[in-house]
Design an enzyme around this catalytic site. Structure first.
Site, PDB file in Angstrom:
ATOM      1  N   ASN A  12       0.884  -1.175   0.000  1.00 58.38           N
ATOM      2  CA  ASN A  12       0.000   0.000   0.000  1.00 58.38           C
ATOM      3  C   ASN A  12       0.915   1.217   0.000  1.00 58.38           C
ATOM      4  OD1 ASN A  12      -1.733   2.081   0.474  1.00 58.38           O
ATOM      5  ND2 ASN A  12      -2.341   1.442   2.533  1.00 58.38           N
ATOM      6  N   LYS A  14       0.157   4.232  -0.247  1.00 56.49           N
ATOM      7  CA  LYS A  14      -0.468   5.417   0.356  1.00 56.49           C
ATOM      8  C   LYS A  14      -0.275   6.633  -0.577  1.00 56.49           C
ATOM      9  CE  LYS A  14      -0.107   3.197   4.780  1.00 56.49           C
ATOM     10  NZ  LYS A  14      -0.024   3.271   6.225  1.00 56.49           N
ATOM     11  N   HIS A  97      -9.482   1.376   4.660  1.00 53.96           N
ATOM     12  CA  HIS A  97      -8.220   1.517   5.401  1.00 53.96           C
ATOM     13  C   HIS A  97      -8.460   2.417   6.617  1.00 53.96           C
ATOM     14  CE1 HIS A  97      -4.115   2.539   6.423  1.00 53.96           C
ATOM     15  NE2 HIS A  97      -3.766   1.448   5.775  1.00 53.96           N
ATOM     16  N   GLU A  99      -6.820   4.755   7.759  1.00 55.19           N
ATOM     17  CA  GLU A  99      -6.580   6.178   7.493  1.00 55.19           C
ATOM     18  C   GLU A  99      -7.805   6.811   6.846  1.00 55.19           C
ATOM     19  OE1 GLU A  99      -2.892   5.524   5.438  1.00 55.19           O
ATOM     20  OE2 GLU A  99      -1.977   4.927   7.340  1.00 55.19           O
ATOM     21  N   GLU A 169      -5.412  -4.792  10.434  1.00 54.04           N
ATOM     22  CA  GLU A 169      -4.383  -3.776  10.673  1.00 54.04           C
ATOM     23  C   GLU A 169      -4.694  -3.054  11.983  1.00 54.04           C
ATOM     24  OE1 GLU A 169      -2.290  -2.633   6.756  1.00 54.04           O
ATOM     25  OE2 GLU A 169      -3.948  -1.243   7.046  1.00 54.04           O
ATOM     26  N   GLY A 175       2.530   2.375  10.796  1.00 55.42           N
ATOM     27  CA  GLY A 175       3.494   3.468  10.649  1.00 55.42           C
ATOM     28  C   GLY A 175       4.183   3.851  11.941  1.00 55.42           C
ATOM     29  N   SER A 214       3.413  -2.010  10.368  1.00 57.71           N
ATOM     30  CA  SER A 214       4.860  -2.085  10.632  1.00 57.71           C
ATOM     31  C   SER A 214       5.458  -3.449  10.305  1.00 57.71           C
ATOM     32  CB  SER A 214       5.171  -1.692  12.090  1.00 57.71           C
ATOM     33  OG  SER A 214       4.799  -0.347  12.312  1.00 57.71           O
TER      34      SER A 214
END
Ligand code: 13P
Length: 259
Positions: A12, A14, A97, A99, A169, A175, A214
């Protein structure tokens, strides 16, 4: 009966890389993963899809988008439909996702609608679920991933569910360098598969459930050796050819005899 699910490593990217940078990353990565026997996907910014599609031609890498709208078309300024991303080469798409849930207020209901829209268009959805740090600390992980998974499965047929990819996730691991332990990831993915089994008993052994957060070249072998973990959704490391290739190659190792 032991069910063998083919592992999938999906990058991904991003909001990173212009089309020319995307082409350069693909050119640097492909030679390092030419021996891979697992599935590989690269989910790129929409604007990079044509260049990535061009560069991936002849490879076994599946190209993906990072989001779609649930409607076929209409007054949704700035959005893209499933057919639009498909028309420039996407065969899969990340849905829900964290985010997007966090920064763009995407709800469980929206994730369900987008999942159905992707499947109806013939795009493979990679549906993300995962708990916040506070939710894990207060013992709500199972409840949260159950709610998110049920919303994503709403209205699907057993056949659609068998082909689905879910990515677990944990938000606190994205991250941050704080990876879930092998056991934590395996256990929560087991919970998610249990939710699928409850609703779609025939599909639960086929649905692939990835871990993301991560994941890197060092921790990938341990995570990928867990029985419930069918691959990875990779953020930062997918932008580094050697690191992404190390994860892909770890997922391509045959399981030890008896496992
Ligand atoms: P990182 O691998 O950078 O933690 O990102 C994970 C992720 O969000 C993949 O979708």
């Amino acid at each position: 009966m032991t069910v063998v699910r083919k592992k999938l490593i999906a990058g991904n990217w991003k909001m990173n890389l212009t089309p020319s940078e995307a082409a350069a990353l693909i050119d640097a990565t492909l030679p390092l993963i030419s021996e891979a026997s697992c599935g590989v996907a690269m989910c790129v910014p929409a604007v990079d899809l044509p260049a990535a599609h061009d560069r991936l031609r002849g490879s076994r890498v599946t190209l993906g988008a990072q989001n779609i709208h649930w409607a076929d078309k209409g007054a949704y300024t700035g959005e893209l439909s499933a057919a639009m991303v498909q028309s420039v080469g996407a065969a899969c798409v990340i849905i829900g996702h964290s985010e997007r849930r966090q920064y763009f207020a995407e709800t469980d209901a929206a994730v369900g609608m987008k999942t159905r829209a992707a499947l109806a268009a013939g795009l493979l959805p990679i549906v993300c679920v995962g708990e916040l740090k506070e939710e894990r600390l207060s013992g709500q992980t199972s409840e949260v991933v159950t709610r998110q998974t049920l919303a994503a499965l709403d209205g699907l047929t057993p056949d659609q569910v068998s082909s689905l990819v879910i990515a677990y996730e944990p938000v606190w691991a994205i991250g941050t360098g704080l990876v879930a332990s092998d056991e934590q990831a395996n256990e929560t993915i087991g919970v998610i598969r249990g939710v699928v089994r409850n609703k779609f008993p025939t599909a639960a052994d086929s649905v692939r459930i990835l871990y993301g957060g991560s994941m890197n070249a060092q921790n990938a072998p341990g995570l990928l050796a867990q029985p419930e973990i069918d691959g990875g959704l990779i953020g930062g490391a997918s932008l580094k050819p050697a690191d992404f290739a190390a994860i892909v190659n770890a997922a391509s190792q045959p399981l030890a005899a008896g496992s």
